[in-house]
Scaffold this motif. Structure first.
Motif, PDB file in Angstrom:
ATOM      1  N   LEU A 165       0.838  -1.206   0.000  1.00 56.18           N
ATOM      2  CA  LEU A 165       0.000   0.000   0.000  1.00 56.18           C
ATOM      3  C   LEU A 165       0.872   1.256   0.000  1.00 56.18           C
ATOM      4  N   ALA A 166       1.993   1.201   0.741  1.00 60.44           N
ATOM      5  CA  ALA A 166       2.864   2.385   0.833  1.00 60.44           C
ATOM      6  C   ALA A 166       3.339   2.808  -0.556  1.00 60.44           C
ATOM      7  N   ASP A 167       3.665   1.852  -1.393  1.00 59.63           N
ATOM      8  CA  ASP A 167       4.119   2.198  -2.744  1.00 59.63           C
ATOM      9  C   ASP A 167       2.974   2.768  -3.568  1.00 59.63           C
ATOM     10  N   MET A 169       0.519   4.375  -2.525  1.00 65.51           N
ATOM     11  CA  MET A 169       0.091   5.680  -2.025  1.00 65.51           C
ATOM     12  C   MET A 169       1.158   6.755  -2.170  1.00 65.51           C
ATOM     13  N   ARG A 170       2.261   6.449  -2.815  1.00 64.98           N
ATOM     14  CA  ARG A 170       3.345   7.434  -2.905  1.00 64.98           C
ATOM     15  C   ARG A 170       2.834   8.718  -3.572  1.00 64.98           C
ATOM     16  N   PRO A 171       2.910   9.834  -2.887  1.00 62.97           N
ATOM     17  CA  PRO A 171       2.369  11.072  -3.464  1.00 62.97           C
ATOM     18  C   PRO A 171       3.164  11.526  -4.685  1.00 62.97           C
ATOM     19  N   CYS A 172       2.426  12.141  -5.617  1.00 63.04           N
ATOM     20  CA  CYS A 172       3.071  12.660  -6.823  1.00 63.04           C
ATOM     21  C   CYS A 172       3.311  14.157  -6.743  1.00 63.04           C
ATOM     22  N   ASP A 176       0.217  16.510  -1.601  1.00 54.54           N
ATOM     23  CA  ASP A 176      -0.035  15.274  -0.852  1.00 54.54           C
ATOM     24  C   ASP A 176       1.151  14.856  -0.003  1.00 54.54           C
ATOM     25  N   TYR A 177       2.239  15.605  -0.073  1.00 54.92           N
ATOM     26  CA  TYR A 177       3.428  15.287   0.712  1.00 54.92           C
ATOM     27  C   TYR A 177       3.274  15.927   2.082  1.00 54.92           C
ATOM     28  N   MET A 178       3.146  15.105   3.092  1.00 51.71           N
ATOM     29  CA  MET A 178       2.804  15.626   4.426  1.00 51.71           C
ATOM     30  C   MET A 178       4.056  15.906   5.259  1.00 51.71           C
ATOM     31  N   GLY A 179       3.913  16.878   6.150  1.00 56.88           N
ATOM     32  CA  GLY A 179       4.970  17.149   7.133  1.00 56.88           C
ATOM     33  C   GLY A 179       6.225  17.737   6.503  1.00 56.88           C
ATOM     34  N   PRO A 208      14.386   5.915   7.868  1.00 58.16           N
ATOM     35  CA  PRO A 208      13.596   5.166   6.894  1.00 58.16           C
ATOM     36  C   PRO A 208      12.135   5.610   6.889  1.00 58.16           C
ATOM     37  N   GLY A 209      11.574   5.649   5.699  1.00 62.75           N
ATOM     38  CA  GLY A 209      10.141   5.903   5.560  1.00 62.75           C
ATOM     39  C   GLY A 209       9.705   7.321   5.835  1.00 62.75           C
ATOM     40  N   CYS A 210      10.673   8.267   5.880  1.00 58.20           N
ATOM     41  CA  CYS A 210      10.269   9.648   6.171  1.00 58.20           C
ATOM     42  C   CYS A 210       9.968  10.413   4.886  1.00 58.20           C
ATOM     43  N   GLY A 211      10.217   9.808   3.735  1.00 59.05           N
ATOM     44  CA  GLY A 211       9.816  10.436   2.474  1.00 59.05           C
ATOM     45  C   GLY A 211      10.947  10.933   1.602  1.00 59.05           C
ATOM     46  N   LYS A 212      12.130  10.372   1.729  1.00 63.79           N
ATOM     47  CA  LYS A 212      13.269  10.832   0.911  1.00 63.79           C
ATOM     48  C   LYS A 212      13.043  10.499  -0.571  1.00 63.79           C
ATOM     49  N   THR A 213      12.727   9.221  -0.823  1.00 66.64           N
ATOM     50  CA  THR A 213      12.525   8.797  -2.208  1.00 66.64           C
ATOM     51  C   THR A 213      11.358   9.565  -2.820  1.00 66.64           C
ATOM     52  N   THR A 214      10.315   9.690  -2.032  1.00 64.78           N
ATOM     53  CA  THR A 214       9.121  10.383  -2.524  1.00 64.78           C
ATOM     54  C   THR A 214       9.461  11.828  -2.882  1.00 64.78           C
ATOM     55  N   LEU A 215      10.199  12.483  -2.007  1.00 65.71           N
ATOM     56  CA  LEU A 215      10.548  13.886  -2.259  1.00 65.71           C
ATOM     57  C   LEU A 215      11.429  14.006  -3.502  1.00 65.71           C
ATOM     58  N   ALA A 325      -2.454  12.247   8.793  1.00 62.08           N
ATOM     59  CA  ALA A 325      -2.931  12.724   7.490  1.00 62.08           C
ATOM     60  C   ALA A 325      -2.618  11.701   6.393  1.00 62.08           C
ATOM     61  N   ILE A 326      -1.447  11.093   6.470  1.00 61.00           N
ATOM     62  CA  ILE A 326      -1.066  10.089   5.463  1.00 61.00           C
ATOM     63  C   ILE A 326      -2.008   8.875   5.547  1.00 61.00           C
ATOM     64  N   LEU A 327      -2.293   8.451   6.776  1.00 65.04           N
ATOM     65  CA  LEU A 327      -3.168   7.280   6.952  1.00 65.04           C
ATOM     66  C   LEU A 327      -4.589   7.605   6.500  1.00 65.04           C
ATOM     67  N   ASP A 374       7.590   6.556  10.617  1.00 65.36           N
ATOM     68  CA  ASP A 374       7.937   5.845   9.382  1.00 65.36           C
ATOM     69  C   ASP A 374       6.640   5.554   8.623  1.00 65.36           C
ATOM     70  N   ALA A 375       6.428   6.298   7.537  1.00 63.64           N
ATOM     71  CA  ALA A 375       5.156   6.201   6.817  1.00 63.64           C
ATOM     72  C   ALA A 375       4.983   4.819   6.189  1.00 63.64           C
ATOM     73  N   ARG A 376       6.107   4.221   5.781  1.00 63.19           N
ATOM     74  CA  ARG A 376       5.995   2.899   5.158  1.00 63.19           C
ATOM     75  C   ARG A 376       5.452   1.893   6.175  1.00 63.19           C
ATOM     76  N   THR A 377       6.010   1.944   7.385  1.00 64.56           N
ATOM     77  CA  THR A 377       5.548   1.032   8.437  1.00 64.56           C
ATOM     78  C   THR A 377       4.069   1.285   8.722  1.00 64.56           C
ATOM     79  N   GLY A 378       3.691   2.549   8.793  1.00 61.18           N
ATOM     80  CA  GLY A 378       2.305   2.890   9.093  1.00 61.18           C
ATOM     81  C   GLY A 378       1.348   2.367   8.037  1.00 61.18           C
ATOM     82  N   LEU A 379       1.683   2.631   6.771  1.00 55.94           N
ATOM     83  CA  LEU A 379       0.779   2.228   5.688  1.00 55.94           C
ATOM     84  C   LEU A 379       0.731   0.707   5.565  1.00 55.94           C
ATOM     85  N   ASN A 380       1.870   0.070   5.731  1.00 52.14           N
ATOM     86  CA  ASN A 380       1.868  -1.385   5.627  1.00 52.14           C
ATOM     87  C   ASN A 380       1.134  -2.023   6.811  1.00 52.14           C
TER      88      ASN A 380
HETATM   89  N1  ATP Z   1       5.927  13.048   3.663  1.00 55.08           N
HETATM   90  C1  ATP Z   1       5.136  12.070   3.177  1.00 55.08           C
HETATM   91  N2  ATP Z   1       3.872  12.351   2.792  1.00 55.08           N
HETATM   92  C2  ATP Z   1       3.081  11.365   2.319  1.00 55.08           C
HETATM   93  N3  ATP Z   1       3.456  10.073   2.183  1.00 55.08           N
HETATM   94  C3  ATP Z   1       4.701   9.753   2.554  1.00 55.08           C
HETATM   95  C4  ATP Z   1       5.604  10.733   3.049  1.00 55.08           C
HETATM   96  N4  ATP Z   1       6.764  10.133   3.336  1.00 55.08           N
HETATM   97  C5  ATP Z   1       6.627   8.843   3.026  1.00 55.08           C
HETATM   98  N5  ATP Z   1       5.378   8.601   2.551  1.00 55.08           N
HETATM   99  C6  ATP Z   1       4.827   7.283   2.179  1.00 55.08           C
HETATM  100  O1  ATP Z   1       5.739   6.298   2.663  1.00 55.08           O
HETATM  101  C7  ATP Z   1       6.262   5.525   1.585  1.00 55.08           C
HETATM  102  C8  ATP Z   1       7.733   5.327   1.802  1.00 55.08           C
HETATM  103  O2  ATP Z   1       8.384   6.584   1.670  1.00 55.08           O
HETATM  104  P1  ATP Z   1       9.792   6.773   0.950  1.00 55.08           P
HETATM  105  O3  ATP Z   1      10.098   5.594   0.079  1.00 55.08           O
HETATM  106  O4  ATP Z   1       9.807   8.105   0.309  1.00 55.08           O
HETATM  107  O5  ATP Z   1      10.697   6.765   2.224  1.00 55.08           O
HETATM  108  P2  ATP Z   1      12.274   6.854   2.310  1.00 55.08           P
HETATM  109  O6  ATP Z   1      12.592   7.937   3.274  1.00 55.08           O
HETATM  110  O7  ATP Z   1      12.881   6.966   0.947  1.00 55.08           O
HETATM  111  O8  ATP Z   1      12.579   5.453   2.986  1.00 55.08           O
HETATM  112  P3  ATP Z   1      13.863   4.487   2.850  1.00 55.08           P
HETATM  113  O9  ATP Z   1      15.039   5.203   3.444  1.00 55.08           O
HETATM  114  O10 ATP Z   1      13.467   3.309   3.681  1.00 55.08           O
HETATM  115  O11 ATP Z   1      14.010   4.165   1.386  1.00 55.08           O
HETATM  116  C9  ATP Z   1       5.937   6.276   0.323  1.00 55.08           C
HETATM  117  O12 ATP Z   1       5.658   5.381  -0.728  1.00 55.08           O
HETATM  118  C10 ATP Z   1       4.699   7.073   0.694  1.00 55.08           C
HETATM  119  O13 ATP Z   1       3.537   6.301   0.469  1.00 55.08           O
END
Ligand code: ATP
Length: 587
Positions: A165-167, A169-172, A176-179, A208-215, A325-327, A374-380
């Motif tokens: 689900l985390a993948d 839901m990745r915002p575009c 939709d990018y929270m925090g 991990p999961g704080c949104g680096k890849t997404t950003l 908000a993400i959940l 960690d948004a990934r942990t939350g969504l999963n």
């Molecule tokens: N700031 C955010 N707003 C909304 N959704 C987020 C945000 N950060 C993370 N997510 C959600 O969590 C998922 C994992 O985030 P992401 O891959 O960007 O994390 P990461 O910091 O790159 O983690 P890792 O270091 O483990 O690769 C995303 O697919 C997205 O659904």
């Protein structure tokens, strides 16, 4: 001048478009592979777009493809713009709504050879498959209506199937990018840069999961002009050759098509220094804009030279509010209704064939707290709870499924404590433990000990640090502290985890309570300082202090004049330091 006209079959890691080799040297000309018209190399890109829409080349299949977010943004800006991103991370594949016209001429199915040679972990963007239900996702899932009864339940199950689900839901977009307001709020450097469309090389550092890849994806989309393409590689799987290939392709793109490359390197700290060095000149000259993501402190893990060419953006653990908000966004996308404390599930609309699903507001709040930013942990965790609910839903009274707090906790069974034994968190926690004991705060000391042990830290590592602490911070104020700590180390060695946790806790409490003194530690520090700063050769050991085991040594005067203290009833007047440093005080 006509450029050579054979088609280069590039290695598949980046290639989805065959293009003429040798083109592009000083305004050279190339021949269009579709209509055979000759033109300057710089114009071929735009020409092909139009040309292929009019008459697709035989042998070049112009298939409809799921568009990535990058493509969608690009097409929205300029429907005729060429779009052939050469890399596309599998996990970042996006949902293309049915019927959306695809105008890019290069969205072709890659040859099997190219697919085979793709970079490990990467899917060439041409690897087009019709969208499967489990792949649907562009940061918004199509909503599932419960009025559709069992069909709705089935659709919900399908939405949750396949990719996490985390993948999905990745915002575009930034909306939709929270925090992360510290780096993305109003008037921040990053926001200003994003608004001006000028992105420097950046290292995104955060847990991990704080949104680096997404950003990184959002940044790339934001700067996606006709003159930019986005490539991603992961340092966990790409080899040095893959890196060189990416750079070669970036140079070609720059030379032939005047396109810059934004290269996203996930987990950049996993590249060794040599691999990181490979990027240097190309970041320097602007062929590549580097977006690196790392969970480790870049000052230790990223090459200094590279670091000095990048801006480091620090992302934090997501706050509970951002997590909520993400959940909430995920819950809405799945069509699950949120049940506040005073509301009862509405059974009236549920017929025997319907299985509506609700989630308690409290359960969402608990999940937002438990997933430790960690948004990934939350969504999963949410996904697991919903799936578990679906699996047992048939037995639910009145066919209503309510996800409760306890379900969420079950869904998050694994330790949610963030603790990376090899990384920065390991040093942060041991430092916090050391400082809490030094401050004689038993509570805090026990807390940090627990953080480490529950996170899987090696108990012997902690025990070794306690031995050191007993000497460094307690020393002669309580000479029993050292034997206590050494015994703790031995006991942990005999017993192991989990039993040794109490032994460690006992020692931590002892060390926190007992008086402290750094007299020994600082005195020895002064000795080291004295030796380090001594100018010229070190003074010889005075003859009277030397041992004289042989006659020859005695003849040389070794031991001569030495006063053997036990022979004297009074304190003995004698120098023990060399005359050169006589009178120096360390204690
Ligand atoms: N700031 C955010 N707003 C909304 N959704 C987020 C945000 N950060 C993370 N997510 C959600 O969590 C998922 C994992 O985030 P992401 O891959 O960007 O994390 P990461 O910091 O790159 O983690 P890792 O270091 O483990 O690769 C995303 O697919 C997205 O659904």
């Amino acid at each position: 001048m006509t450029a050579p006209h054979f088609w280069q079959v590039q290695s598949g890691i980046m290639d989805e478009v065959a293009r003429p080799v040798g083109a592009g040297i000083a305004e050279s000309h190339v021949q269009c592979p579709v209509c055979s018209q000759e033109m300057p190399a710089s114009a071929i890109n735009l020409h092909l777009d139009t040309c292929l829409q009019v008459q697709p080349a035989s042998g070049v299949s112009v298939k409809k493809r799921r568009l990535s977010c990058e493509d969608q943004v690009l097409l929205a800006r300029n429907p005729n713009s060429p779009s052939f991103p050469l890399f596309q991370k599998a996990k970042a594949s996006e949902y293309q709504p049915e019927g959306t016209p695809t105008t890019s001429p290069f969205l072709t199915t890659p040859s099997p050879r190219r697919t085979e040679t793709a970079v490990k972990g990467q899917v060439p963007s041409g690897a087009v498959q019709p969208p499967k239900p489990e792949e649907l996702g562009s940061g918004h899932l199509p909503k599932v209506g419960f009025q559709e009864g069992q069909q709705g339940e089935k659709m919900l199950a399908e939405r949750l199937d396949g990719k996490p689900l985390a993948d999905k839901m990745r915002p575009c977009s930034l909306q939709d990018y929270m925090g992360q307001n510290k780096v993305l709020g109003e008037n921040t450097m990053l926001r200003t840069l994003l608004q001006s469309n000028e992105i420097p090389s950046i290292i995104l550092w955060g847990p991990p999961g704080c949104g680096k890849t997404t950003l990184a994806h959002i940044i790339a989309k934001n700067t996606h002009k006709n003159t930019t393409r986005f490539v991603t590689i992961s340092a966990t799987s790409a080899s040095t050759n893959d890196v060189r290939e990416v750079i070669k392709q970036a140079q070609n793109e720059q030379r032939l098509f005047k396109r810059k490359t934004i290269l996203f390197v996930d987990e950049i700290h996993r590249f060794n220094k040599t691999q990181q060095d490979t990027f240097l000149p190309h970041v320097e000259c602007g062929t590549i804009t580097l977006l690196g993501a790392t969970t480790e402190n870049p000052s230790f893990q990223v090459n200094n030279a590279l670091l000095s060419r990048c801006r480091v953006i620090v992302l934090e653990k997501l706050s509970v509010e951002a997590m909520e908000a993400i959940l909430m966004r995920a819950v809405e996308s799945l069509g699950i209704k949120v049940l506040s404390e005073d509301l009862q599930p509405d059974c009236r609309s549920s017929s025997a064939s319907e299985t509506p699903m609700y989630v308690e507001q409290k359960a969402l709040t608990t999940l937002a707290h438990l997933c430790d930013g960690d948004a990934r942990t939350g969504l999963n965790g949410l996904q697991l709870s919903v799936q578990a609910g679906l699996a047992t839903g048939k037995d639910a009274p009145a066919n209503i499924m309510v996800i409760k707090e306890e379900h969420i906790k079950e869904g998050l069974q694994r330790s949610h404590i963030l603790y990376d034994r090899a990384g920065e968190e390991h040093y942060n926690c041991i430092s916090a433990l050391h400082k809490s004991m030094r401050g004689s705060d038993q509570n805090a000391s026990l807390y940090w000990l627990g953080r480490m042990l529950e996170g899987g830290e090696d108990p012997l590592y902690v025990a070794r640090r306690l031995v050191r602490f007993a000497s460094e911070d307690i020393g002669l104020a309580d000479p029993l502290a050292l034997p206590q700590a050494v015994s703790t180390f031995q006991a942990c060695h005999f017993i192991g985890m989990p039993e040794c946790e109490v032994i460690l806790a006992q020692c931590v409490m002892y060390l926190a309570r007992t008086p402290k003194s750094i007299a020994v530690y600082s005195a020895y520090g002064k000795v080291k300082e004295c030796l380090k700063n001594h100018k010229g050769p070190l003074p010889p050991v005075p003859l009277h202090l030397r041992n004289a085991p042989t006659r020859l040594m005695k003849d040389f005067g070794y031991g001569k004049g030495y006063k053997y203290n036990p022979m004297y009833s009074q304190p003995v007047e004698q120098d023990y330091l060399p005359p050169e440093i006589k009178g120096i005080k360390f204690v």
